[in-house]
Motif scaffolding. Sequence first.
Motif, short mmCIF file in Angstrom:
data_model
loop_
_atom_site.label_atom_id
_atom_site.label_comp_id
_atom_site.label_asym_id
_atom_site.label_seq_id
_atom_site.Cartn_x
_atom_site.Cartn_y
_atom_site.Cartn_z
N PRO A 28 22.55 46.13 77.40
CA PRO A 28 22.24 45.61 78.74
C PRO A 28 23.41 45.84 79.69
O PRO A 28 24.52 45.36 79.46
CB PRO A 28 21.99 44.12 78.51
CG PRO A 28 22.56 43.82 77.16
CD PRO A 28 22.64 45.09 76.40
N LEU A 29 23.16 46.60 80.75
CA LEU A 29 24.22 46.99 81.67
C LEU A 29 24.84 45.78 82.38
O LEU A 29 26.04 45.78 82.66
CB LEU A 29 23.71 48.01 82.67
CG LEU A 29 23.26 49.34 82.06
CD1 LEU A 29 22.77 50.30 83.15
CD2 LEU A 29 24.36 49.98 81.25
N VAL A 42 40.71 44.61 86.20
CA VAL A 42 39.60 45.33 86.82
C VAL A 42 39.06 44.50 87.98
O VAL A 42 38.64 43.36 87.79
CB VAL A 42 38.47 45.62 85.80
CG1 VAL A 42 37.30 46.31 86.47
CG2 VAL A 42 39.00 46.46 84.65
N SER A 43 39.05 45.10 89.17
CA SER A 43 38.51 44.36 90.32
C SER A 43 37.08 44.83 90.64
O SER A 43 36.23 44.03 90.97
CB SER A 43 39.41 44.52 91.54
OG SER A 43 39.59 45.89 91.84
N LEU A 44 36.84 46.12 90.54
CA LEU A 44 35.52 46.68 90.80
C LEU A 44 35.15 47.67 89.72
O LEU A 44 36.01 48.37 89.18
CB LEU A 44 35.49 47.40 92.15
CG LEU A 44 35.64 46.54 93.41
CD1 LEU A 44 35.78 47.44 94.63
CD2 LEU A 44 34.45 45.62 93.57
N ALA A 45 33.86 47.75 89.43
CA ALA A 45 33.35 48.74 88.47
C ALA A 45 32.03 49.28 89.00
O ALA A 45 31.09 48.52 89.22
CB ALA A 45 33.16 48.11 87.10
N SER A 46 31.97 50.57 89.22
CA SER A 46 30.73 51.19 89.72
C SER A 46 29.66 51.16 88.64
O SER A 46 29.97 51.06 87.44
CB SER A 46 30.99 52.62 90.16
OG SER A 46 31.24 53.45 89.03
N GLN A 47 28.42 51.29 89.05
CA GLN A 47 27.31 51.35 88.09
C GLN A 47 27.47 52.54 87.17
O GLN A 47 27.14 52.46 85.99
CB GLN A 47 25.97 51.40 88.82
CG GLN A 47 25.47 50.04 89.28
CD GLN A 47 25.31 49.06 88.13
OE1 GLN A 47 26.10 48.13 87.97
NE2 GLN A 47 24.31 49.25 87.30
N GLU A 48 27.98 53.65 87.71
CA GLU A 48 28.18 54.84 86.89
C GLU A 48 29.21 54.57 85.79
O GLU A 48 29.03 54.96 84.64
CB GLU A 48 28.63 56.03 87.74
CG GLU A 48 27.56 56.55 88.69
CD GLU A 48 27.51 55.78 90.01
OE1 GLU A 48 28.36 54.89 90.24
OE2 GLU A 48 26.60 56.05 90.81
N ALA A 49 30.30 53.89 86.15
CA ALA A 49 31.33 53.56 85.17
C ALA A 49 30.79 52.62 84.10
O ALA A 49 31.06 52.80 82.91
CB ALA A 49 32.54 52.94 85.86
N VAL A 50 30.02 51.64 84.52
CA VAL A 50 29.43 50.70 83.58
C VAL A 50 28.47 51.43 82.63
O VAL A 50 28.49 51.20 81.42
CB VAL A 50 28.70 49.55 84.33
CG1 VAL A 50 27.89 48.69 83.37
CG2 VAL A 50 29.72 48.71 85.10
N PHE A 51 27.68 52.34 83.18
CA PHE A 51 26.75 53.11 82.34
C PHE A 51 27.50 53.96 81.33
O PHE A 51 27.14 53.99 80.15
CB PHE A 51 25.85 54.00 83.21
CG PHE A 51 25.02 54.94 82.40
CD1 PHE A 51 23.89 54.50 81.74
CD2 PHE A 51 25.38 56.27 82.25
CE1 PHE A 51 23.13 55.35 80.96
CE2 PHE A 51 24.64 57.13 81.47
CZ PHE A 51 23.51 56.67 80.83
N VAL A 52 28.56 54.64 81.78
CA VAL A 52 29.33 55.50 80.87
C VAL A 52 29.97 54.66 79.76
O VAL A 52 29.96 55.06 78.59
CB VAL A 52 30.38 56.32 81.65
CG1 VAL A 52 31.35 57.01 80.71
CG2 VAL A 52 29.69 57.34 82.54
N THR A 57 29.99 53.21 74.15
CA THR A 57 29.99 52.15 73.14
C THR A 57 28.85 52.37 72.15
O THR A 57 29.03 52.24 70.94
CB THR A 57 29.86 50.77 73.81
OG1 THR A 57 30.96 50.60 74.72
CG2 THR A 57 29.85 49.66 72.78
N GLU A 58 27.69 52.71 72.67
CA GLU A 58 26.53 52.97 71.80
C GLU A 58 26.82 54.13 70.85
O GLU A 58 26.53 54.04 69.65
CB GLU A 58 25.30 53.30 72.64
CG GLU A 58 24.77 52.13 73.41
CD GLU A 58 23.74 52.52 74.45
OE1 GLU A 58 23.33 53.70 74.49
OE2 GLU A 58 23.35 51.65 75.23
N LEU A 59 27.40 55.19 71.37
CA LEU A 59 27.70 56.35 70.53
C LEU A 59 28.76 56.01 69.48
O LEU A 59 28.67 56.45 68.33
CB LEU A 59 28.15 57.53 71.39
CG LEU A 59 27.07 58.11 72.29
CD1 LEU A 59 27.66 59.14 73.25
CD2 LEU A 59 25.94 58.73 71.47
#
Length: 103
Positions: A28-29, A42-52, A57-59
Amino acid sequence: PGVAAAPPAEEPGSGSLCAAPLRLARLPLARVKALVKADPDVSLASQEAVFVLARATELFVETIAKDAYVYAQQGKRKTLQRKDLDNAIEAIDEFAFLEGTLD
C-alpha cells in the motif's frame, strides 16, 4: 507531414488500462509514504519516489524469500523458518548487510 501517427494497436489479451486498473505495486503506497515521512531527514517524497521504494521493497522481499526457500526445500519443508533466512543471509554476498539484524 503534420499528421501524428496512431498509437500502436494493443495485442488481444494484453489488457487496457481503461478496462481495469493495473496495480503495479502490491504494497500500500499510503503506508510506504507514511514510513518514508516518519524519517526526520525526509521532508517531502514524491509519488514516484514512494512507488519506486515500494517496488524495490517488493523485489527485495521476493528475492530473499526465494533464496531462503531453497534452504527450506533442502530441509524437506515448504514453510520458511528463521533459520532459512539466516542461511540465505549468510550464504549470499548481496545480503551481507543484513548479518546480525535478526538477532
